[in-house]
Design a protein around this motif. Structure first.
Motif, PDB file in Angstrom:
ATOM      1  N   MET A  72       3.751 -19.118   0.564  1.00 38.69           N
ATOM      2  CA  MET A  72       3.594 -18.297  -0.639  1.00 38.69           C
ATOM      3  C   MET A  72       2.159 -17.799  -0.685  1.00 38.69           C
ATOM      4  N   LEU A  73       1.999 -16.532  -1.119  1.00 38.08           N
ATOM      5  CA  LEU A  73       0.639 -16.018  -1.283  1.00 38.08           C
ATOM      6  C   LEU A  73       0.610 -14.974  -2.377  1.00 38.08           C
ATOM      7  N   ALA A  74      -0.590 -14.737  -2.880  1.00 36.75           N
ATOM      8  CA  ALA A  74      -0.817 -13.683  -3.867  1.00 36.75           C
ATOM      9  C   ALA A  74      -2.048 -12.900  -3.444  1.00 36.75           C
ATOM     10  N   ILE A  75      -1.983 -11.577  -3.632  1.00 30.33           N
ATOM     11  CA  ILE A  75      -3.188 -10.774  -3.453  1.00 30.33           C
ATOM     12  C   ILE A  75      -3.313  -9.834  -4.653  1.00 30.33           C
ATOM     13  N   HIS A  76      -4.555  -9.542  -5.008  1.00 32.05           N
ATOM     14  CA  HIS A  76      -4.851  -8.663  -6.137  1.00 32.05           C
ATOM     15  C   HIS A  76      -6.143  -7.942  -5.778  1.00 32.05           C
ATOM     16  N   VAL A  77      -5.985  -6.719  -5.256  1.00 29.28           N
ATOM     17  CA  VAL A  77      -7.141  -6.017  -4.692  1.00 29.28           C
ATOM     18  C   VAL A  77      -6.956  -4.508  -4.792  1.00 29.28           C
ATOM     19  N   ASP A  78      -8.057  -3.801  -4.990  1.00 28.44           N
ATOM     20  CA  ASP A  78      -8.033  -2.335  -4.980  1.00 28.44           C
ATOM     21  C   ASP A  78      -8.319  -1.838  -3.573  1.00 28.44           C
ATOM     22  N   ASP A  79      -7.639  -0.752  -3.183  1.00 30.46           N
ATOM     23  CA  ASP A  79      -7.977  -0.133  -1.901  1.00 30.46           C
ATOM     24  C   ASP A  79      -9.145   0.839  -2.111  1.00 30.46           C
ATOM     25  N   ILE A  80      -9.557   1.493  -1.051  1.00 28.81           N
ATOM     26  CA  ILE A  80     -10.735   2.363  -1.093  1.00 28.81           C
ATOM     27  C   ILE A  80     -10.583   3.509  -2.091  1.00 28.81           C
ATOM     28  N   LYS A  81      -9.333   3.894  -2.379  1.00 25.12           N
ATOM     29  CA  LYS A  81      -9.073   4.986  -3.329  1.00 25.12           C
ATOM     30  C   LYS A  81      -8.929   4.471  -4.757  1.00 25.12           C
ATOM     31  N   GLY A  82      -9.076   3.154  -4.934  1.00 28.27           N
ATOM     32  CA  GLY A  82      -8.975   2.578  -6.269  1.00 28.27           C
ATOM     33  C   GLY A  82      -7.556   2.211  -6.675  1.00 28.27           C
ATOM     34  N   LYS A  83      -6.596   2.313  -5.748  1.00 31.24           N
ATOM     35  CA  LYS A  83      -5.210   1.922  -6.050  1.00 31.24           C
ATOM     36  C   LYS A  83      -5.099   0.400  -5.998  1.00 31.24           C
ATOM     37  N   LEU A  84      -4.505  -0.163  -7.032  1.00 29.03           N
ATOM     38  CA  LEU A  84      -4.347  -1.622  -7.103  1.00 29.03           C
ATOM     39  C   LEU A  84      -3.171  -2.081  -6.243  1.00 29.03           C
ATOM     40  N   HIS A  85      -3.418  -3.088  -5.442  1.00 24.96           N
ATOM     41  CA  HIS A  85      -2.371  -3.750  -4.658  1.00 24.96           C
ATOM     42  C   HIS A  85      -2.291  -5.172  -5.191  1.00 24.96           C
ATOM     43  N   SER A  86      -1.260  -5.434  -5.994  1.00 26.40           N
ATOM     44  CA  SER A  86      -1.102  -6.739  -6.617  1.00 26.40           C
ATOM     45  C   SER A  86       0.280  -7.273  -6.256  1.00 26.40           C
ATOM     46  N   TYR A  87       0.307  -8.317  -5.434  1.00 31.96           N
ATOM     47  CA  TYR A  87       1.575  -8.840  -4.927  1.00 31.96           C
ATOM     48  C   TYR A  87       1.607 -10.359  -5.013  1.00 31.96           C
ATOM     49  N   ALA A  88       2.785 -10.878  -5.323  1.00 35.40           N
ATOM     50  CA  ALA A  88       3.060 -12.316  -5.280  1.00 35.40           C
ATOM     51  C   ALA A  88       4.263 -12.448  -4.353  1.00 35.40           C
ATOM     52  N   LEU A  89       4.065 -13.077  -3.188  1.00 31.73           N
ATOM     53  CA  LEU A  89       5.081 -13.019  -2.137  1.00 31.73           C
ATOM     54  C   LEU A  89       5.505 -14.393  -1.626  1.00 31.73           C
ATOM     55  N   PHE A  90       6.806 -14.481  -1.329  1.00 36.37           N
ATOM     56  CA  PHE A  90       7.363 -15.648  -0.647  1.00 36.37           C
ATOM     57  C   PHE A  90       7.651 -15.263   0.799  1.00 36.37           C
ATOM     58  N   ASN A  91       7.377 -16.152   1.717  1.00 38.45           N
ATOM     59  CA  ASN A  91       7.730 -16.026   3.145  1.00 38.45           C
ATOM     60  C   ASN A  91       7.302 -14.697   3.775  1.00 38.45           C
ATOM     61  N   PRO A  92       6.034 -14.269   3.542  1.00 35.74           N
ATOM     62  CA  PRO A  92       5.595 -13.003   4.130  1.00 35.74           C
ATOM     63  C   PRO A  92       5.454 -13.103   5.639  1.00 35.74           C
ATOM     64  N   LYS A  93       5.776 -12.015   6.314  1.00 35.72           N
ATOM     65  CA  LYS A  93       5.707 -11.991   7.777  1.00 35.72           C
ATOM     66  C   LYS A  93       5.284 -10.598   8.218  1.00 35.72           C
ATOM     67  N   VAL A  94       4.291 -10.521   9.113  1.00 42.13           N
ATOM     68  CA  VAL A  94       3.896  -9.230   9.672  1.00 42.13           C
ATOM     69  C   VAL A  94       4.975  -8.843  10.683  1.00 42.13           C
ATOM     70  N   VAL A  95       5.639  -7.696  10.442  1.00 42.55           N
ATOM     71  CA  VAL A  95       6.715  -7.263  11.338  1.00 42.55           C
ATOM     72  C   VAL A  95       6.240  -6.172  12.302  1.00 42.55           C
ATOM     73  N   SER A  96       5.146  -5.486  11.962  1.00 40.80           N
ATOM     74  CA  SER A  96       4.538  -4.543  12.902  1.00 40.80           C
ATOM     75  C   SER A  96       3.089  -4.314  12.484  1.00 40.80           C
ATOM     76  N   HIS A  97       2.287  -3.856  13.439  1.00 42.90           N
ATOM     77  CA  HIS A  97       0.874  -3.603  13.149  1.00 42.90           C
ATOM     78  C   HIS A  97       0.356  -2.500  14.062  1.00 42.90           C
ATOM     79  N   SER A  98      -0.759  -1.916  13.648  1.00 43.40           N
ATOM     80  CA  SER A  98      -1.379  -0.849  14.429  1.00 43.40           C
ATOM     81  C   SER A  98      -2.055  -1.439  15.666  1.00 43.40           C
ATOM     82  N   VAL A  99      -2.197  -0.602  16.681  1.00 44.51           N
ATOM     83  CA  VAL A  99      -2.987  -0.987  17.847  1.00 44.51           C
ATOM     84  C   VAL A  99      -4.454  -0.976  17.434  1.00 44.51           C
ATOM     85  N   GLU A 100      -4.803  -0.004  16.597  1.00 44.22           N
ATOM     86  CA  GLU A 100      -6.173   0.116  16.122  1.00 44.22           C
ATOM     87  C   GLU A 100      -6.549  -1.099  15.280  1.00 44.22           C
ATOM     88  N   GLY A 101      -7.759  -1.574  15.486  1.00 43.95           N
ATOM     89  CA  GLY A 101      -8.249  -2.714  14.728  1.00 43.95           C
ATOM     90  C   GLY A 101      -9.088  -2.281  13.545  1.00 43.95           C
TER      91      GLY A 101
END
Length: 185
Positions: A72-101
């Motif tokens: 379980m995890l929670a995040i509460h953060v604004d992105d560079i444009k000021g958009k709020l990303h607020s999530y409370a998640l069960f069993n999160p899994k990265v299913v794909s990602h960019s090659v770029e780091g």
């Protein structure tokens, strides 16, 4: 209410544990805990509340940081444009990602680490995460920049990995290949 006293620190065995999946639909107790985790982040970012309860500001919190063997995890953060990303998640899994780091040029910190750990932490610039929300509904998040780094940091906690495990010991400030700094606000 979760306070800094509830957060386990470096050296606690739970921080090196690969945590167990939470049964879906989530139990009421797990929903309550997750709600409290998100509230802690909101409280920690509110200057008055943070000062009153001596909270360090945080943008993410994972269950192992509370000594819980649960994915379980929670995040509460604004992105560079000021958009709020607020999530409370069960069993999160990265299913794909960019090659770029991507990485934070100032390095990363952690509520479970009471010291500065200088160095660049290589991450993926963009990630797609599948998880379950508070009500047990499946969600798919596409994150980039700072929110992507935050969720990768928290998912690492669910796998017993600390942010400084990624830092290049020989040259901590060497930018990773094919990666650019992600400027946070």
């Amino acid at each position: 209410m979760i306070t800094m006293d509830d957060i386990v620190r470096e050296g606690h065995p739970m921080l090196r544990t690969v945590t167990k999946e939470v049964p879906i639909p989530p139990a009421k107790e797990d929903q309550e805990t997750l709600k409290e985790m998100l509230q802690f982040l909101k409280n920690s970012q509110d200057e008055e509340i943070a000062e009153k309860y001596n909270l360090r500001p945080g943008v993410g919190l994972a269950a192992p940081q509370l000594g819980l063997d649960k994915r379980m995890l929670a995040i509460h953060v604004d992105d560079i444009k000021g958009k709020l990303h607020s999530y409370a998640l069960f069993n999160p899994k990265v299913v794909s990602h960019s090659v770029e780091g991507g990485y934070l040029s100032s390095g990363e910190g952690c509520l479970s680490v009471d010291r500065e750990v200088p160095g660049i932490v290589p991450r993926h610039a963009r990630v797609t995460v599948k998880a379950y929300d508070m009500d047990g509904n499946q969600v798919k998040l596409r994150l980039k920049g700072y929110p992507a780094i935050v969720i990768q940091h928290e998912i690492d906690h669910l796998n017993g990995v600390m942010f400084y495990d990624h830092i290049n010991e020989d040259n901590p400030f060497q930018p990773p290949e094919n990666a650019k700094p992600v400027d946070q606000e």
